[in-house]
Design an enzyme around this catalytic site. Sequence first.
Site, mmCIF file in Angstrom:
data_model
loop_
_atom_site.group_PDB
_atom_site.id
_atom_site.type_symbol
_atom_site.label_atom_id
_atom_site.label_comp_id
_atom_site.label_asym_id
_atom_site.label_seq_id
_atom_site.Cartn_x
_atom_site.Cartn_y
_atom_site.Cartn_z
ATOM 1 N N CYS A 17 0.867 -1.156 0.000
ATOM 2 C CA CYS A 17 0.000 0.000 0.000
ATOM 3 C C CYS A 17 0.912 1.216 0.000
ATOM 4 O O CYS A 17 2.124 1.071 0.138
ATOM 5 C CB CYS A 17 -0.876 -0.024 1.250
ATOM 6 S SG CYS A 17 -2.384 0.916 1.060
ATOM 7 N N CYS A 93 -4.235 -0.850 -2.455
ATOM 8 C CA CYS A 93 -4.705 0.508 -2.718
ATOM 9 C C CYS A 93 -4.395 0.871 -4.161
ATOM 10 O O CYS A 93 -3.426 0.386 -4.737
ATOM 11 C CB CYS A 93 -4.115 1.522 -1.753
ATOM 12 S SG CYS A 93 -2.364 1.816 -1.891
ATOM 13 N N CYS A 101 6.712 -0.523 -9.318
ATOM 14 C CA CYS A 101 7.219 -1.260 -8.167
ATOM 15 C C CYS A 101 8.653 -1.706 -8.425
ATOM 16 O O CYS A 101 9.076 -1.822 -9.575
ATOM 17 C CB CYS A 101 6.360 -2.506 -7.913
ATOM 18 S SG CYS A 101 4.685 -2.159 -7.371
#
Length: 176
Positions: A17, A93, A101
């Site tokens: 998140c 989220c 990422c």
Amino acid sequence: MSLDHAVDKRFNVLILCTGNSARSIMAEAIFNSLPDQKFQAYSAGSDPTGVINPYVIELVQSIGYPTENLRSKSWDEFSQANAPHMDFIFTVCDKAAGQTCPVWPGQPISAHWGLEDPARFEGNPAETRKYFLKTFHQLRNRIQIFAALPLHTLERTSLQQELNQIGQLTLSPEYD
């Protein structure tokens, strides 16, 4: 690379998140409290707050889940060479799902299980507790369905489809 299908394998799960203060922390606690101990879960954030939301601590403690190892931390901890190898990565989220990422070693299976951020809810303390509990139930529902999957028999493509479907689940009206 395929998922290790050993029947007795313990799977590492990373829940991501942005702030790592509410949803991802709740999911970590739920995973690590499952009775079969099939999962070792971790949570992290792209921009961690460094603090767990007090409503999360209260909720997790009231349900009897351990809180001593829970902390808000950066996802950078899990992209290091000495970090645990992840089998699954879930974003909870929308903001974290859309971010670039780190590259996770071993090509873990990932899915987006987006939920509204309970930390952004505005209401009195009773309403806020109810909203956090609703989010907790949504996470627990998804995690329990995931944990019941026969992970050692599913092929990667089928498993990915299952995880995507789980991410679309909503609660029954009784929780609204």
